[in-house]
Write a protein that holds these residues in place. Structure first.
Motif, PDB file in Angstrom:
ATOM      1  N   ASP A 179     -42.086 -18.566 -75.978  1.00  0.00           N
ATOM      2  CA  ASP A 179     -43.117 -18.005 -74.961  1.00  0.00           C
ATOM      3  C   ASP A 179     -42.589 -17.357 -73.621  1.00  0.00           C
ATOM      4  O   ASP A 179     -41.575 -17.749 -73.083  1.00  0.00           O
ATOM      5  CB  ASP A 179     -44.193 -18.701 -75.202  1.00  0.00           C
ATOM      6  N   PRO A 180     -43.308 -16.436 -72.922  1.00  0.00           N
ATOM      7  CA  PRO A 180     -42.843 -16.033 -72.047  1.00  0.00           C
ATOM      8  C   PRO A 180     -42.517 -16.782 -70.614  1.00  0.00           C
ATOM      9  O   PRO A 180     -41.510 -16.767 -70.082  1.00  0.00           O
ATOM     10  CB  PRO A 180     -44.185 -15.061 -71.414  1.00  0.00           C
ATOM     11  N   PRO A 181     -43.491 -17.863 -70.539  1.00  0.00           N
ATOM     12  CA  PRO A 181     -43.159 -18.727 -69.357  1.00  0.00           C
ATOM     13  C   PRO A 181     -41.512 -19.455 -69.626  1.00  0.00           C
ATOM     14  O   PRO A 181     -41.053 -19.574 -68.600  1.00  0.00           O
ATOM     15  CB  PRO A 181     -44.177 -19.818 -69.585  1.00  0.00           C
ATOM     16  N   ARG A 184     -38.764 -17.260 -69.135  1.00  0.00           N
ATOM     17  CA  ARG A 184     -38.424 -16.898 -67.477  1.00  0.00           C
ATOM     18  C   ARG A 184     -37.657 -18.168 -67.022  1.00  0.00           C
ATOM     19  O   ARG A 184     -36.640 -17.758 -66.383  1.00  0.00           O
ATOM     20  CB  ARG A 184     -39.862 -16.938 -67.089  1.00  0.00           C
ATOM     21  N   GLU A 188     -33.648 -18.617 -65.573  1.00  0.00           N
ATOM     22  CA  GLU A 188     -33.681 -19.106 -64.130  1.00  0.00           C
ATOM     23  C   GLU A 188     -32.304 -20.049 -64.381  1.00  0.00           C
ATOM     24  O   GLU A 188     -31.493 -20.060 -63.599  1.00  0.00           O
ATOM     25  CB  GLU A 188     -34.655 -19.749 -63.611  1.00  0.00           C
TER      26      GLU A 188
END
Ligand SMILES: Nc1ncnc2c1ncn2[C@@H]1O[C@H](COP(=O)(O)OP(=O)(O)OP(=O)(O)O)[C@@H](O)[C@H]1O
Ligand SMILES: [Mg+2]
Lengths: 326, 317
Positions: A179-181, A184, A188
């Motif tokens: 999923d996107p979160p 991301r 990082e």
């Protein structure tokens, strides 16, 4: 890192490396003859459509698949020569399809891989906690892997692989179904790894991830068709990227979409909020404006990496088709 | 308009874990309905219940007019289902895979042949009919899987992450097919983690930890969950400066996006020029380009997940 490697500028070096599968009529040149120089601490992306040869290239770098031609060196070692063991010590590959132990829990799978890599102590604990927070699996430690959702399973597999930090990390589509979160945060983490000197080669079908790489190689059918920093590649795009402002006539959007999608002039198109985004060869801009007369007007907009990708691949297909016809 | 799917208070537990909690919504005939949510949010579990494959622990749903608890077999016969896991036989050819599906749905003889040809045509794979499925690249396998799901011409299809891992060019081709079947009247219920694909959906349901927290058109969701104006800045040192950017007056949120950053602010409190000037004034930052952008669904996704987490924490306190 071993002493002999720190002095070297390049982390991965391939020289005209290639790999064929099959033979005779069914010969498939999965990777042609690629020469790459990847310095320490670089986050390098391999981007390309299905069948471009990305996985084959990664597997050769990892020492898992011998090349048909050419050579590869990882931290100075040849994974297919006498130094194969050294090469294997410095490189880690996270394959696209992983197999975890379905009947072990999330926690047990992590323990298993930590043991496998011979890890323990404080460093393992902090890394493990960090990975559990990124993947949001920390509250599911007692759940069996077989009962995880598709994306949770994928994240656990990547987390298990990232427990140890090799000098060179090869990741084959690590974020499919993630999923996107979490994507991301995973990126990082990759940035932190390269800041600490790790070299990373990653493949991804997500264009936003391609632009997060320091440098990318655009691959198609075993060849590299472009290689540079992603923003430089985008800046070099010579096609016209246009936004269609729709006229206020009935069904403007449907009609414009149908026209654009069937037009020979158009390289790529997609909805853009309430309007449309279209890529055409610059010489065809006027013709498209004419075709859309009454339905909408065109204005140039900033190109994205996806525009670049779609244009490069479409042009290759066109050339291949003309060659075949000739 | 007729309703294709009607869901009322649907829930599913596994032991004492609640995977789907009290979900209600409906989907119109021919609509492309997107179901979004983080990993583990309960999307596949919902789809499996609505496909008649998994019994609900609570609530009701009617799919194509059939009650999923009372008539799961009728539901199965009237839907197409493309699972998140790979579902084709790799050692069969493209045509054989379709014939196999035809067999499951009781087609044989000339009716089967005709339908195989139609399906090959509709997914644009006629020339590949005798290719071994193992030799197909991922994008084409997904297309074949879609063809199999549509083989018996169901009025509704459930597509669970049909494009995971597929490159952008093949994804666009795939979505052309989906829009085609939707305009021909087939209801499409689809999950995806690609936010650009979510834009193709007429409406989107957003799941957070088993609960449906929002349901609306993409445009309305953006307006509701991501108010304000967004500037996209590209340049140097921007990602490292994000914490400082977040502290600027009027800034609601700042995130990295690809090789740039998106700064969202309250236009009643500040403006484009003031924002850009304050970012430029930060140490070790250079701004090369500034562009106003529309909120995207990833912003909505993040905002909704945060709000739910906050509520859960507040609820517990
Ligand atoms: N048989 C099972 N036993 C226990 N828990 C389960 C079972 N099946 C699913 N779950 C749990 O239910 C939750 C929802 O899973 P589901 O597969 O519906 O998620 P999803 O939204 O489809 O996620 P993804 O994006 O990763 O595919 C997860 O926490 C999962 O681990
Ligand atoms: Mg799922």
């Amino acid at each position: 890192m071993t002493a002999s490697t720190t002095s070297r500028a390049l982390s991965i070096e391939t020289s005209a490396i290639g790999r064929d599968f099959g033979s005779g009529k069914t010969l498939n040149r999965a990777v042609g003859a690629l020469s790459l120089e990847i310095p320490h601490g670089e986050l390098f992306g391999l981007i390309g459509p299905d069948g471009a040869g990305k996985t084959t290239l990664l597997r050769m770098m990892a020492g898992l698949l011998p090349p048909t031609r050419g050579t590869v060196r990882v931290e100075g070692f040849d994974p297919f020569g006498k130094e194969a063991d050294h090469a294997r010590d410095v490189v880690g590959l996270v394959p696209q399809e992983h197999s975890l132990y379905g009947d072990l829990t999330v926690g047990e799978n992590l323990d298993f891989f930590a043991d496998l890599y011979g890890l323990d102590g404080e460093e393992l604990r902090t890394r493990r906690e960090r990975l559990m927070s990124i993947t949001r699996l920390g509250t599911f430690l007692d759940r069996r892997a077989a009962q995880l959702s598709g994306g949770m399973y994928k994240k656990l597999a990547v987390a298990c692989a990232l427990l140890h930090q090799p000098d060179v990390l090869l990741l084959d589509e690590p974020t499919n179904g993630v999923d996107p979160p979490s994507r991301r945060e995973l990126w990082e983490l990759l940035y932190e790894f390269v800041d600490q000197g790790m070299t990373i080669v990653v493949t991804t079908p997500y264009m936003d991830e391609a632009t997060r790489c320091h440098r990318v190689a655009l691959m198609d059918r075993g060849e590299i068709i472009a290689m540079d920093a992603p923003e430089r590649l985008v800046a070099s795009l010579d096609a016209a990227v246009l936004e269609v402002s729709l006229a206020s006539v009935p069904n403007a959007r449907e009609r414009a979409t149908a026209l654009v999608e069937s037009s020979e002039l158009v390289i790529a198109s997609a909805p853009l909020g309430a309007s449309l985004r279209v890529v055409v060869e610059s010489r065809n801009e006027a013709a498209l404006a004419k075709a859309l007369e009454g339905l909408g007007t065109l204005s140039r907009t900033a190109p994205s990496f996806e525009d670049l990708f779609l244009t490069a691949i479409a042009r290759r297909e066109k050339t291949a088709a003309t060659k075949e016809a000739a | 308009m007729t309703k294709s799917i009607v869901v009322e208070g649907l829930g599913r537990r596994f032991g004492d874990f609640v995977a789907v909690r009290d979900v209600s919504f409906h989907v119109q005939k021919g609509e492309i309905f997107g179901y979004l949510g983080a990993n583990g949010a309960g999307k596949s579990t919902t789809i499996r219940m609505l496909s008649g494959l998994l019994a609900p622990s609570s609530g009701h749903a009617r799919v194509a007019g059939h009650d999923i608890s009372k008539a799961p077999d009728k539901v199965k016969a009237s839907i197409g289902y493309m699972s998140q896991k790979f579902s084709l036989y790799l050692d069969l050819t493209v045509r054989e895979n379709l014939e196999f599906f035809g067999g499951i749905y009781g087609r044989w003889g000339r009716a089967l042949d005709r339908r195989v040809e139609e399906t090959l045509e509709s997914i644009g794979m006629r020339e590949l009919a005798s290719t071994s499925t193992a030799a197909l690249p991922g994008g084409l396998r997904q297309r074949l899987a879609l063809g199999s799901a549509l083989f018996h011409q169901p009025p509704i299809v459930f597509l669970d992450e049909p494009t995971a891992g597929v490159d952008p060019a093949s994804r666009r081709e795939f979505w052309k097919l989906i829009r085609g079947i939707s305009s021909a009247g087939t209801t499409v219920f689809v999950t995806t983690h690609y936010m650009d694909e979510a834009e193709y959906c007429a409406r989107i349901g957003l799941m957070v930890a088993g609960t449906l927290v929002a349901l609306d058109t993409p445009a309305a969701l953006k307006k509701q969950w991501v108010p304000g104006r967004i500037l996209r800045l590209e340049g140097q040192g921007l990602v490292r400066a994000l914490p400082a950017v977040r502290g600027l007056g009027g800034v609601v949120e700042a995130q990295s996006f690809g090789n740039g950053v998106h700064v969202r602010f309250d236009p009643a409190r500040t403006g484009d020029e003031a924002i850009v000037a304050s970012v430029r004034a930060l140490p070790a930052v250079a701004v090369h380009s500034v562009e106003a952008v529309e909120a995207n669904l990833e912003d909505v996704f993040l905002a909704a997940a945060d709000a739910k987490a906050e509520k859960a924490i507040r609820g517990a306190a």
